[in-house]
Scaffold this active site. Structure first.
Site, PDB file in Angstrom:
ATOM      1  N   ASP A 143       0.979  -1.275  -0.181  1.00  0.00           N
ATOM      2  CA  ASP A 143      -0.167  -0.041  -0.049  1.00  0.00           C
ATOM      3  C   ASP A 143       0.905   1.184   0.010  1.00  0.00           C
ATOM      4  O   ASP A 143       1.592   1.744   1.003  1.00  0.00           O
ATOM      5  CB  ASP A 143      -0.794  -0.130   1.430  1.00  0.00           C
ATOM      6  CG  ASP A 143      -2.042   0.814   1.374  1.00  0.00           C
ATOM      7  OD1 ASP A 143      -2.203   1.731   0.260  1.00  0.00           O
ATOM      8  OD2 ASP A 143      -2.735   1.002   2.258  1.00  0.00           O
ATOM      9  N   ASP A 144       0.980   1.762  -1.257  1.00  0.00           N
ATOM     10  CA  ASP A 144       1.807   3.188  -1.139  1.00  0.00           C
ATOM     11  C   ASP A 144       3.050   2.928  -1.193  1.00  0.00           C
ATOM     12  O   ASP A 144       3.923   3.760  -0.672  1.00  0.00           O
ATOM     13  CB  ASP A 144       1.322   4.156  -0.262  1.00  0.00           C
ATOM     14  CG  ASP A 144      -0.159   4.760  -0.366  1.00  0.00           C
ATOM     15  OD1 ASP A 144      -0.904   4.275  -0.952  1.00  0.00           O
ATOM     16  OD2 ASP A 144      -0.686   5.329   0.758  1.00  0.00           O
ATOM     17  N   CYS A 182      -5.618   4.279  -4.027  1.00  0.00           N
ATOM     18  CA  CYS A 182      -5.791   3.045  -3.512  1.00  0.00           C
ATOM     19  C   CYS A 182      -7.032   2.077  -4.075  1.00  0.00           C
ATOM     20  O   CYS A 182      -6.786   1.235  -4.750  1.00  0.00           O
ATOM     21  CB  CYS A 182      -5.883   2.870  -2.024  1.00  0.00           C
ATOM     22  SG  CYS A 182      -4.420   3.711  -1.171  1.00  0.00           S
ATOM     23  N   ASP A 197      -0.076  -0.555  -4.969  1.00  0.00           N
ATOM     24  CA  ASP A 197      -1.119  -0.054  -5.798  1.00  0.00           C
ATOM     25  C   ASP A 197      -0.987   1.271  -6.414  1.00  0.00           C
ATOM     26  O   ASP A 197      -1.296   1.548  -7.287  1.00  0.00           O
ATOM     27  CB  ASP A 197      -2.600   0.109  -4.544  1.00  0.00           C
ATOM     28  CG  ASP A 197      -1.976   0.878  -3.523  1.00  0.00           C
ATOM     29  OD1 ASP A 197      -0.849   1.194  -3.215  1.00  0.00           O
ATOM     30  OD2 ASP A 197      -3.161   0.760  -2.641  1.00  0.00           O
ATOM     31  N   ASN A 198       0.035   2.066  -5.775  1.00  0.00           N
ATOM     32  CA  ASN A 198       0.422   3.171  -6.252  1.00  0.00           C
ATOM     33  C   ASN A 198       1.683   3.862  -5.492  1.00  0.00           C
ATOM     34  O   ASN A 198       2.291   3.325  -4.503  1.00  0.00           O
ATOM     35  CB  ASN A 198      -0.769   4.477  -5.847  1.00  0.00           C
ATOM     36  CG  ASN A 198      -1.062   4.728  -4.523  1.00  0.00           C
ATOM     37  OD1 ASN A 198      -2.307   4.067  -4.390  1.00  0.00           O
ATOM     38  ND2 ASN A 198      -0.525   4.961  -3.669  1.00  0.00           N
TER      39      ASN A 198
END
Length: 496
Positions: A53-54, A93, A283-284
């Site tokens: 996540d991130d 997300c 995700d990013n």
């Protein structure tokens, strides 16, 4: 069984037959839009899709950071294929995760932004996601950690495992029963790290914890970093605040790495390591202004490491341009599913892994609309070879902030000091964007020299615009109307 005389029943059945024919004719038009998977008799590999996540490329040893400790992910890279040009399609997300599991851009599925709280965006209910398609293929599907998807009927998994999203070691141990499945399995493993935690101080000058705790997490060794040791990415200001927050970010990433290592240990102990495709992505980009929620390179050019145990050559790097819209068709290709390529916006890049050939993979697209519902700022991107075009559809608005990025001490130091620059960009250019941004990434990897208004690049600009418009037409993008300002394309407003 009921038998009847066909000749005597023809008159009675003819109206019914004609009605069914009409229904089937109408339905066939819709079947083309759904995904149909035929079963394969081949031995099917297991699949683990690990989504951080991130997490940006900036914080991984295998991508060149010699400070951060990520030995387990580095080992995955040494045993597999590491992609240099892998992209999310939306640097947010929930929107990104819907693309990962549908193989379609969010503007075509209703996945415009966050699903949680009052944002409440949701994928159209007629979509069919990867876990459902794999279940039809005979797979046991399980997920653990961050979900951030809606509705559940579209993104349904047979088994949901519970664990602390910040403790990836605990998560890995909770997955042991999945490896005992007699069926081939698909495990969707999603960490809460290294997403920012809640703001840690009322004055906004305290570094965010990124989920780290003084007491640490059970079973996890805390790997701490000194601010003076971190590597500051070029898009960030090299300030005390940035370094303090990057040190916290690194610690969170090292926690992911330990959990990933435990997951691989458990997989090996189960005897299924050599029949399992392992994919690591994020995700990013990292949760700093200039990366997450933007379609600049730090926001969308992400880690992608894939271990295919059936490939003899190890430690490959690959320059093929791929994106998260390609993941679902690639996984279906790996498991031997017979699917319709036109059912997805992406395409399989399995051959790019097996043959280590990036031919034909020289273009990607991106589509961002919302992060939080207060962050309406639709953008479209096409990258073709070295050129990248960003279309800021809402360019007349100031660029909006995600709540956690606004309160970050990194941004507040810039905001409160009235600084002119944020990294290599001026604050003004970051907040007030041109309608079109054209960059030559080979000459200008930091995307600071906009060529859109340069007469020497008129032909390039027009070519890139044409590619973008074609992409929007082919993916049924509602925002295509902004090219012509033909608002009749929005429809009548009537529920017919």
């Amino acid at each position: 069984m009921i038998f009847f005389n066909l000749k005597e029943q023809t008159k009675k059945l003819l109206p019914l037959f004609l009605g069914c024919t009409l229904v089937l004719s109408f339905s066939c038009q819709k079947i083309e839009k759904t995904v149909q998977v035929k079963h394969s008799n081949k031995k099917q590999p297991n699949v683990i899709l690990f989504v951080a996540d991130d997490h940006g490329k900036d914080a991984l040893g295998c991508y060149g950071n010699n400070v951060i400790q990520t030995p387990n992910l580095d080992q995955l890279s040494a045993q597999g294929t590491t992609f240099n040009n892998a992209y999310c399609t939306s640097a947010s997300c929930a929107a990104s995760r819907s693309v990962i599991l549908t193989g379609k851009f969010g503007h075509a599925t209703g996945s415009y932004g966050h699903t949680h709280d009052y944002h409440h965006f949701s994928t159209y209910e007629n979509e069919k996601s990867l876990p459902l398609l794999l279940e039809e293929e005979g797979y046991y599907t399980a997920r653990i950690g961050k979900y951030h998807l809606a509705p559940e009927k579209v993104f349904h998994f047979e088994k949901t495992l519970k664990a602390d999203q910040r403790n990836t070691v605990q998560m890995a141990d909770k997955c042991k029963p999945v490896f005992e499945s007699e069926k081939p399995f698909f495990l969707y493993f999603c960490t809460g790290d290294p997403h920012r935690g809640k703001s840690t101080g009322p004055n906004w000058y305290d570094p965010n914890s990124f989920g780290n705790k003084r007491e640490g997490y059970k079973g996890v060794e805390t790997v701490a970093y000194k601010p003076e040791d971190v590597i500051v990415p070029s898009f960030l200001p090299d300030s005390k605040e940035s370094r303090e927050e990057l040190a916290q970010y690194y610690e969170s990433v090292s926690r992911i790495d330990q959990g990933f290592g435990r997951l691989m240990d458990n997989l090996k102990a189960s005897g299924k390591l050599e029949n399992t495709i392992v994919i690591y992505i994020s995700d990013n980009g990292v949760a700093f202004p200039g990366a997450k929620t933007t379609l600049y390179e730090p926001g969308m050019n992400l880690p992608c490491i894939i271990r295919d145990p059936f490939i003899k050559e190890k430690g490959n790097t690959n320059d093929a341009m791929i994106s998260w819209v390609d993941l679902t068709p690639t996984i279906l290709d790996y498991v031997g599913a017979d699917y319709k390529e036109k059912a997805f916006h992406g395409k399989s890049f399995k051959k790019a892994i097996i043959n280590q050939d990036s031919t034909g993979f020289n273009e990607i697209f991106a589509s961002h609309i919302f992060h939080e519902i207060t962050m309406y700022y639709p953008m479209r991107v096409v990258r073709h070879n070295n050129y990248k075009l960003i279309y800021n559809i809402a360019h007349k608005l100031d660029y909006p902030f995600a709540s956690d990025l606004w309160v970050s001490s990194t941004w507040q130091q810039i905001n409160r000091s009235k600084a002119k620059y944020y990294g290599k960009r001026t604050v003004k250019d970051y907040l007030e964007r041109d309608e079109f941004e054209l960059y030559d990434l080979k000459k200008d990897p930091d995307e600071v020299v906009n060529l859109a208004n340069n007469d020497n690049y008129k032909e390039v600009l027009e070519n890139m615009k044409e590619r973008m418009q074609t992409f929007q037409e082919e993916t049924n993008d509602p925002w295509k109307l902004f090219w012509s300002r033909d608002y009749s394309l929005q429809g009548t407003g009537l529920d017919l």
